[in-house]
Design a protein around this motif. Sequence first.
Motif, PDB file in Angstrom:
ATOM      1  N   GLN A 285       0.830  -1.201   0.000  1.00  0.00           N
ATOM      2  CA  GLN A 285       0.000   0.000   0.000  1.00  0.00           C
ATOM      3  C   GLN A 285       0.866   1.252   0.000  1.00  0.00           C
ATOM      4  OE1 GLN A 285      -3.014   0.685  -0.515  1.00  0.00           O
ATOM      5  NE2 GLN A 285      -4.486  -0.599   0.536  1.00  0.00           N
ATOM      6  N   ALA A 286       1.854   1.278   0.868  1.00  0.00           N
ATOM      7  CA  ALA A 286       2.707   2.457   0.983  1.00  0.00           C
ATOM      8  C   ALA A 286       3.480   2.717  -0.298  1.00  0.00           C
ATOM      9  CB  ALA A 286       3.669   2.291   2.160  1.00  0.00           C
ATOM     10  N   VAL A 287       4.010   1.656  -0.896  1.00  0.00           N
ATOM     11  CA  VAL A 287       4.777   1.821  -2.132  1.00  0.00           C
ATOM     12  C   VAL A 287       3.874   2.319  -3.258  1.00  0.00           C
ATOM     13  CG1 VAL A 287       6.177   0.649  -3.871  1.00  0.00           C
ATOM     14  CG2 VAL A 287       6.480   0.093  -1.457  1.00  0.00           C
ATOM     15  N   LEU A 288       2.662   1.788  -3.361  1.00  0.00           N
ATOM     16  CA  LEU A 288       1.725   2.251  -4.388  1.00  0.00           C
ATOM     17  C   LEU A 288       1.446   3.740  -4.243  1.00  0.00           C
ATOM     18  CD1 LEU A 288      -0.922  -0.630  -4.601  1.00  0.00           C
ATOM     19  CD2 LEU A 288       0.626   0.114  -6.412  1.00  0.00           C
ATOM     20  N   HIS A 289       1.340   4.217  -3.023  1.00  0.00           N
ATOM     21  CA  HIS A 289       1.006   5.616  -2.792  1.00  0.00           C
ATOM     22  C   HIS A 289       2.180   6.558  -3.063  1.00  0.00           C
ATOM     23  CE1 HIS A 289      -3.095   5.491  -1.333  1.00  0.00           C
ATOM     24  NE2 HIS A 289      -2.793   4.461  -0.576  1.00  0.00           N
ATOM     25  N   HIS A 290       3.390   6.074  -2.897  1.00  0.00           N
ATOM     26  CA  HIS A 290       4.530   6.988  -2.918  1.00  0.00           C
ATOM     27  C   HIS A 290       5.575   6.716  -3.998  1.00  0.00           C
ATOM     28  CE1 HIS A 290       3.099   8.714   0.819  1.00  0.00           C
ATOM     29  NE2 HIS A 290       3.036   7.517   1.359  1.00  0.00           N
ATOM     30  N   SER A 291       5.454   5.633  -4.731  1.00  0.00           N
ATOM     31  CA  SER A 291       6.488   5.284  -5.708  1.00  0.00           C
ATOM     32  C   SER A 291       6.558   6.305  -6.842  1.00  0.00           C
ATOM     33  CB  SER A 291       6.210   3.898  -6.290  1.00  0.00           C
ATOM     34  OG  SER A 291       7.162   3.583  -7.289  1.00  0.00           O
ATOM     35  N   ALA A 292       7.781   6.577  -7.284  1.00  0.00           N
ATOM     36  CA  ALA A 292       8.000   7.476  -8.418  1.00  0.00           C
ATOM     37  C   ALA A 292       7.990   6.732  -9.743  1.00  0.00           C
ATOM     38  CB  ALA A 292       9.334   8.204  -8.242  1.00  0.00           C
ATOM     39  N   CYS A 293       7.946   5.400  -9.707  1.00  0.00           N
ATOM     40  CA  CYS A 293       7.961   4.599 -10.934  1.00  0.00           C
ATOM     41  C   CYS A 293       6.822   3.582 -10.887  1.00  0.00           C
ATOM     42  CB  CYS A 293       9.309   3.896 -11.110  1.00  0.00           C
ATOM     43  SG  CYS A 293       9.569   2.493  -9.991  1.00  0.00           S
ATOM     44  N   PRO A 294       6.528   2.913 -11.991  1.00  0.00           N
ATOM     45  CA  PRO A 294       5.473   1.888 -11.975  1.00  0.00           C
ATOM     46  C   PRO A 294       5.743   0.815 -10.927  1.00  0.00           C
ATOM     47  CG  PRO A 294       6.032   2.447 -14.226  1.00  0.00           C
ATOM     48  CD  PRO A 294       7.040   3.137 -13.363  1.00  0.00           C
ATOM     49  N   VAL A 295       4.649   0.337 -10.322  1.00  0.00           N
ATOM     50  CA  VAL A 295       4.728  -0.697  -9.290  1.00  0.00           C
ATOM     51  C   VAL A 295       3.903  -1.902  -9.726  1.00  0.00           C
ATOM     52  CG1 VAL A 295       4.258  -1.313  -6.883  1.00  0.00           C
ATOM     53  CG2 VAL A 295       5.009   1.009  -7.461  1.00  0.00           C
ATOM     54  N   MET A 296       4.531  -3.077  -9.714  1.00  0.00           N
ATOM     55  CA  MET A 296       3.825  -4.317 -10.002  1.00  0.00           C
ATOM     56  C   MET A 296       3.533  -5.032  -8.691  1.00  0.00           C
ATOM     57  SD  MET A 296       4.985  -7.660 -12.267  1.00  0.00           S
ATOM     58  CE  MET A 296       4.924  -6.787 -13.836  1.00  0.00           C
ATOM     59  N   VAL A 297       2.262  -5.328  -8.450  1.00  0.00           N
ATOM     60  CA  VAL A 297       1.842  -6.037  -7.247  1.00  0.00           C
ATOM     61  C   VAL A 297       1.458  -7.467  -7.630  1.00  0.00           C
ATOM     62  CG1 VAL A 297       0.226  -6.112  -5.321  1.00  0.00           C
ATOM     63  CG2 VAL A 297       1.023  -3.904  -6.193  1.00  0.00           C
ATOM     64  N   VAL A 298       2.056  -8.421  -6.936  1.00  0.00           N
ATOM     65  CA  VAL A 298       1.800  -9.836  -7.199  1.00  0.00           C
ATOM     66  C   VAL A 298       1.222 -10.451  -5.928  1.00  0.00           C
ATOM     67  CG1 VAL A 298       2.779 -12.005  -8.026  1.00  0.00           C
ATOM     68  CG2 VAL A 298       3.809  -9.839  -8.729  1.00  0.00           C
ATOM     69  N   THR A 299      -0.034 -10.855  -5.965  1.00  0.00           N
ATOM     70  CA  THR A 299      -0.673 -11.422  -4.789  1.00  0.00           C
ATOM     71  C   THR A 299      -0.740 -12.941  -4.893  1.00  0.00           C
ATOM     72  OG1 THR A 299      -2.926 -11.409  -5.677  1.00  0.00           O
ATOM     73  CG2 THR A 299      -2.127  -9.356  -4.663  1.00  0.00           C
ATOM     74  N   GLN A 300      -1.220 -13.573  -3.840  1.00  0.00           N
ATOM     75  CA  GLN A 300      -1.346 -15.021  -3.828  1.00  0.00           C
ATOM     76  C   GLN A 300      -2.317 -15.519  -4.892  1.00  0.00           C
ATOM     77  OE1 GLN A 300       0.959 -16.501  -2.342  1.00  0.00           O
ATOM     78  NE2 GLN A 300       0.574 -16.837  -0.180  1.00  0.00           N
ATOM     79  N   ARG A 301      -3.236 -14.650  -5.325  1.00  0.00           N
ATOM     80  CA  ARG A 301      -4.172 -15.035  -6.374  1.00  0.00           C
ATOM     81  C   ARG A 301      -3.470 -15.290  -7.706  1.00  0.00           C
ATOM     82  NH1 ARG A 301      -9.880 -11.718  -6.275  1.00  0.00           N
ATOM     83  NH2 ARG A 301     -10.816 -12.860  -4.546  1.00  0.00           N
TER      84      ARG A 301
END
Length: 323
Positions: A285-301
């Motif tokens: 959550q924190a990285v998504l809110h503050h990252s200066a570059c694209p963020v890839m989130v990989v969940t258990q799904r």
Amino acid sequence: MTREDVVLVGLDGSAPSLHALDWAAAEATTHGLTLQIVCSYALPSFTAASLDGGYAALDDTAIQEGAKAVLAEAQERADARGVRSTASVATGDAAGVLVEMSRSARLAVVGTRGRGGFADRLLGTVSSALPAHAYCPTVVVPLRAQSTGDELALPEPRPVRRIVVGVDGSPAADLALRRAIREAKAWGAELTAVAGVPIGASAGALAWLPAAIDHEAVLRDVAEGLDVVVERALIDLPGVEVKRHVLDGTGAALLTEFSTATDLIVVGSRGRGGFAGLLLGSTSQAVLHHSACPVMVVTQRCADDETPHTGRVSGVGDLHPEV
């Protein structure tokens, strides 16, 4: 779950969503995939009370035409980049539509914000809801545009040359590591695996540790665990050199700092407690809110696309918070 060779992109016609489209087009080209562009809208069950106590039906023709115009522009942008694409209009909540469509996609991509005013807040929730619920990895692309006169200039998406992945030894982080290795191989990018251990006095997270503990020994132990995790992933995914760093600090702070000099951050997420299915972990959550570059989130799904080790490695992740 059967996946199609597509990169799913949610579009609303805003500058951030068009910038996300451009990034998705580069990703699709790199992986030899097709863009699946979707513009969705939701209608209220009624719009205005009529004099006889009934409700007037809403003619959504104009809305559909607007959505089709947005998609036409999007396909022109995709065509200009030499990317194959399909486009469709969907009715329903944007996040819900994209989550359902993510069942058959290889990757989902969205921008960080929607249009202005209150709609901006509603559409902005998509970039939070989709990574938490999607059945495939999700990339959230922030917009750092500059104004040129009366227009907002969209920057060209940077090619992915540097990737940083957060690793803590959890199954979710293993998934993220494996996906990051695949991305690095496809892009020919430099990959760095980072583990954060908040043992410094300013971090405060591990204030319960004995004062006499050897902090350097803790870092060495985590470094050994990180090596085990990375080498294990490379057995199945060889051919990529992975740099490793174990640093004093929280995962969120470290990954956010790395984002200023990185082209893609990859992070796993498993949520916590009874709301694990609803919330992303604190780090993601924190990285998504503050990252200066694209963020890839990989969940258990997303696990059906990978074959990660399901256990933990001692020393990595035992000392720092939820990713």
